[in-house]
Design an enzyme around this catalytic site. Structure first.
Site, PDB file in Angstrom:
ATOM      1  N   CYS A  24       0.836  -1.190   0.000  1.00  0.00           N
ATOM      2  CA  CYS A  24       0.000   0.000   0.000  1.00  0.00           C
ATOM      3  C   CYS A  24       0.877   1.248   0.000  1.00  0.00           C
ATOM      4  CB  CYS A  24      -0.936   0.020   1.202  1.00  0.00           C
ATOM      5  SG  CYS A  24      -0.035   0.067   2.767  1.00  0.00           S
ATOM      6  N   CYS A  27       3.393   1.788   2.788  1.00  0.00           N
ATOM      7  CA  CYS A  27       4.655   1.063   2.661  1.00  0.00           C
ATOM      8  C   CYS A  27       5.677   1.887   1.893  1.00  0.00           C
ATOM      9  CB  CYS A  27       4.435  -0.271   1.951  1.00  0.00           C
ATOM     10  SG  CYS A  27       3.315  -1.401   2.789  1.00  0.00           S
ATOM     11  N   ASP A 474      10.583  27.801 -32.143  1.00  0.00           N
ATOM     12  CA  ASP A 474      11.734  28.078 -32.997  1.00  0.00           C
ATOM     13  C   ASP A 474      11.313  27.800 -34.441  1.00  0.00           C
ATOM     14  OD1 ASP A 474      14.573  28.402 -33.726  1.00  0.00           O
ATOM     15  OD2 ASP A 474      14.448  26.251 -34.129  1.00  0.00           O
TER      16      ASP A 474
END
Length: 774
Positions: A24, A27, A474
């Site tokens: 989970c 953890c 550009d």
């Protein structure tokens, strides 16, 4: 393998670790905190990929990091590293070189290199075994739970032996099937911490142990309304089954999110026909070998229908390559001797001989995989918020469940009812969906982008795309093709245009100037036979001359000629013009120009439709810039010409100072500073490595619509993350008060919690079907 030493290193290092045992978000957050407490360590732990990316400087070794993770209660294994391991066994654990592991200095102690594909193998094997284990436990739990529910809830089956039968059936479910929850809870409890598994384990054990005590003391009621204490075996069994099914579906779904990266790694050829010379006869022959035996400088053959084995340069042959698998480009790309080719592209027609320039971890395909993995391992700000919430959420829920148990017991005087409500609070509160909300969406989004030639470098980029309101483009190589093309031939008198082009191309064949190459390419594209020339002479800054038969022919500036006819003096086309003539008189004018890509106008209209202001930025002169702007639909007031690289950087900074959030799109070295300065830097795939390094998004396609696709995909991924987090937070906020109020049965709570996680993952998987607009 290379032996390592245990000497301290001060240089910055990075390692990828495969983490096992996480269940989970708590953890992953806990491992992050433990690693982060080490001096000089910055760690990112991803629950969905089950990986940790750790960067540090100082005397720590990789073994120190592994030991820290293990002491925290989880397993860890090295995937790739640019740092030495402690030589505790005399041999280093496998890793990959800095080219694979990412930025960081090379070291003579670096562990031995291996192909980048191996990095995913341990996690993949663990994921498959975890899926199978969860599936087996879920099936056994379901088979045993059904009769428990029937015995507990179906009228007429309230026989005296019912509680004992329920005990027998529920015990394997609680003791074996639910063991992953108990084990994870025990490991974290041993370190004085708690996770979502703590809530599940406590809820299941509380229901089971209460019921066990009731049965053993002979106080169990038979049926729903029998006298005595009610047993909650069905609650413990059903919650366990629901959660196991949910975890199994999560594991399957999150594994599917990794498919894009695995398919990307599988795009490369598996073997290759290498040209070798027979030492006895000196004759060349083909020898098919595994692709990992290919070395830089080797020559290999690519037949029609085969994949190009590695990055290289065409030595012989002409063909068209299908680059869609690697770049997303839909049109085949013509290649000839001198053309660079990318490993993983498919040869469509002719036979090619290619010289290898990059192999293994240095190839374009391996680089793409590394970028995608880095992005998937990163975290967006919204995910960091979720991690912080989950880290403090479990202790709060435990306290809330204890208060709920006490409050209901005091209020109702019924300990069984109080326990039922408390269990509901524990089960419904598990915010597993919260831990999956961001990483699963990021996995799918970046994987889908890689398939389309869009490389998103990190989760923070997603936030940047949402805020962008200005796009600076550009001109050369971005809006235009970046290559000179012949656009007009004007002749004087009765000289045919093809004859003028033949003569000009014959002279220019000896020059390497971009204008000369454009003229020569135009003649070749029209299949014109060029006359032979002699006495070629380049005229630096002016043009070139050569003799065709007995006539000296000049190609170059107008002042090379004594006479330039009026119809040749002012060509109508925009671009660079050279004049062709002999005997002191100009006979033709040839104009070449950097042509606008056909897709650029459509892309800029799409950006405008998204509410983005587009600016055109170029080092070219005003006239050329305004012509391009007119062709693509950019207003004159948003065109800036005659700028140097530092001016590009300054313009981006000026827009930002005026409150604009700027995306810069470029492809050259001169764009790198502006790309780095911009809030979002987007590098075109046809550009330089410097530009790609400075950018946040790298496009493997050279067409401007790829910019639109990148923005759209990034925003779609971020939108999915926000939907997931909204559901995960909203679910817990709404469900916990209902559980405290006693409205939700524990079985319903378990099913709803499992469904929540599956819903989040399924929502993320929708990104696999994302397609570019129009």
């Amino acid at each position: 393998m290379t032996q390592t030493t245990d000497r301290p290193l001060e240089e910055p290092h990075e390692v990828d670790l495969a983490i096992t045992g996480m269940t989970c978000a708590s953890c992953s957050a806990r491992i992050e905190r433990k690693l982060g407490k080490l001096d000089g360590v910055d760690a990112v732990v991803n629950l969905a990929t089950e990986k940790a990316t750790v960067r540090w400087s100082g005397p720590l070794t990789v073994e120190d990091l592994l030991e820290t993770v293990r002491r925290t209660g989880y397993g860890a294994e090295v995937l790739s590293t640019d740092a030495p391991l402690r030589a505790t066994t005399g041999t280093a654990t496998g890793g990959v070189p800095p080219a694979v592991a990412g930025p960081g200095p090379a070291s003579t102690d670096t562990v031995e290199a291996h192909p980048v594909e191996r990095a995913a193998a341990p996690s993949r094997r663990h994921q498959v075994s975890r899926q199978e284990d969860l599936r087996r436990r879920a099936v056994v739990a379901a088979v045993l739970t059904v009769p428990v529910v029937v015995l507990a809830m179906v009228p007429g089956l309230d026989v005296a032996a019912s509680p004992w039968l329920q005990l027998v059936l529920a015990t394997p479910v609680v003791a074996w099937a639910a063991w992953p929850f108990h084990r994870a809870a025990a490991l974290t409890a041993r370190h004085g911490a708690s996770t979502m598994d703590t809530l599940v384990s406590l809820g299941v054990l509380a229901a089971y142990l209460w019921s066990l005590g009731v049965v053993l003391t002979g106080n169990a009621a038979t049926g729903m309304s029998g006298e005595g204490s009610h047993v909650w075996f069905e609650t413990a069994a059903v919650v366990t089954t629901f959660l196991l099914v949910g975890r199994w579906m999560e594991a399957r779904a999150t594994d599917r999110t990794r498919d894009a990266l695995r398919r990307l790694l599988d795009l490369g050829a598996k073997d290759v026909a290498v040209l070798v010379t027979d030492p006895a006869s000196g004759a060349e022959r083909e020898e098919r070998v595994p692709v990992d035996q290919l070395a830089v400088g080797d020559r290999f053959v690519v037949r029609p229908g085969e994949k190009v084995a590695s990055d290289g340069v065409v030595l012989d042959g002409r063909s068209a390559l299908d680059t869609a698998l690697v770049t997303g480009e839909s049109q085949p790309v013509d290649v000839a001797p001198g053309s660079e080719v990318t490993g993983g592209t498919v040869n469509t027609t002719g036979r090619l001989v290619v010289r290898t320039t990059r192999v293994g971890a240095e190839t374009t395909l391996a680089g793409i995989a590394r970028l995608v993995e880095r992005a998937q391992a990163s975290k967006a700000p919204v995910q960091r918020l979720a991690d912080r919430v989950s880290a403090v959420f479990v202790p709060l829920v435990l306290a809330l469940a204890a208060l709920t148990l006490l409050g209901w017991w005091l209020a109702s005087g019924d300990p069984a009812r109080a326990l039922e409500v408390a269990i509901s609070v524990l089960v419904i509160a598990c915010p597993c969906a919260l831990g999956l909300a961001t990483p699963t969406a990021l996995l799918v989004g970046t994987g889908r982008g890689a398939r389309l030639g869009i490389l998103i470098k990190g989760a923070d980029v997603l936030e940047d795309t949402r805020r962008v309101d200005t796009v600076v483009l550009d001109k050369t190589g971005t809006v235009t093709s970046g290559e000179m093309t012949l656009v007009e031939v004007v002749t004087a008198g009765r000289l045919p245009k093809d004859q003028a082009l033949r003569a000009a191309a014959a002279v220019e064949a000896g020059s390497e100037h971009p204008v000369a190459r454009a003229v020569l390419a135009a003649a070749r594209s029209r299949a014109l036979d060029l006359p032979e020339t002699t006495d070629f002479q380049a005229l630096p800054g002016a043009g070139a001359r050569a003799r065709i038969k007995d006539t000296e022919v000049l190609v170059g500036r107008a002042d090379l000629f004594a006479e330039v006819p009026r119809e040749l003096a002012t060509p109508s086309a925009e671009g660079t013009t050279v004049w062709l003539g002999w005997d002191g008189r100009a006979r033709a004018a040839l104009t070449v120009a950097d042509t606008v890509r056909r897709s650029s106008a459509r892309a800029i209209r799409a950006l405008d439709a998204s509410g983005l202001l587009c600016y055109l930025l170029t080092g070219d002169h005003d006239r050329a810039a305004l012509t391009v702007a007119r062709d693509v639909g950019i207003p004159v007031g948003r065109v800036v010409a005659d700028v140097r690289p530092q001016d590009k950087h300054a313009m981006v900074a000026d827009l930002q100072a005026r409150g604009r959030v700027v995306a810069m799109v470029g492809d050259g070295v001169n764009d790198a500073a502006a790309l780095a300065q911009a809030d979002l830097g987007i590098a075109m795939g046809s550009g330089t490595d410097v530009a790609a390094d400075a950018a946040d998004i790298v496009l493997l396609r050279s067409e401007l619509p790829a910019v639109v696709d990148a923005m759209d995909l990034s925003r779609a991924t971020l939108r999915t993350i926000r939907q997931n987090l909204g559901w995960a937070f909203g679910y817990n906020v709404a469900a916990i008060p209902l559980a405290v109020a006693g409205v939700l049965d524990p079985m319903v709570a378990g099913g709803a919690m499992a469904l929540s996680s599956v819903l989040v993952v399924s929502n993320s998987l929708r990104l696999r079907r994302w397609s570019p607009r129009g």
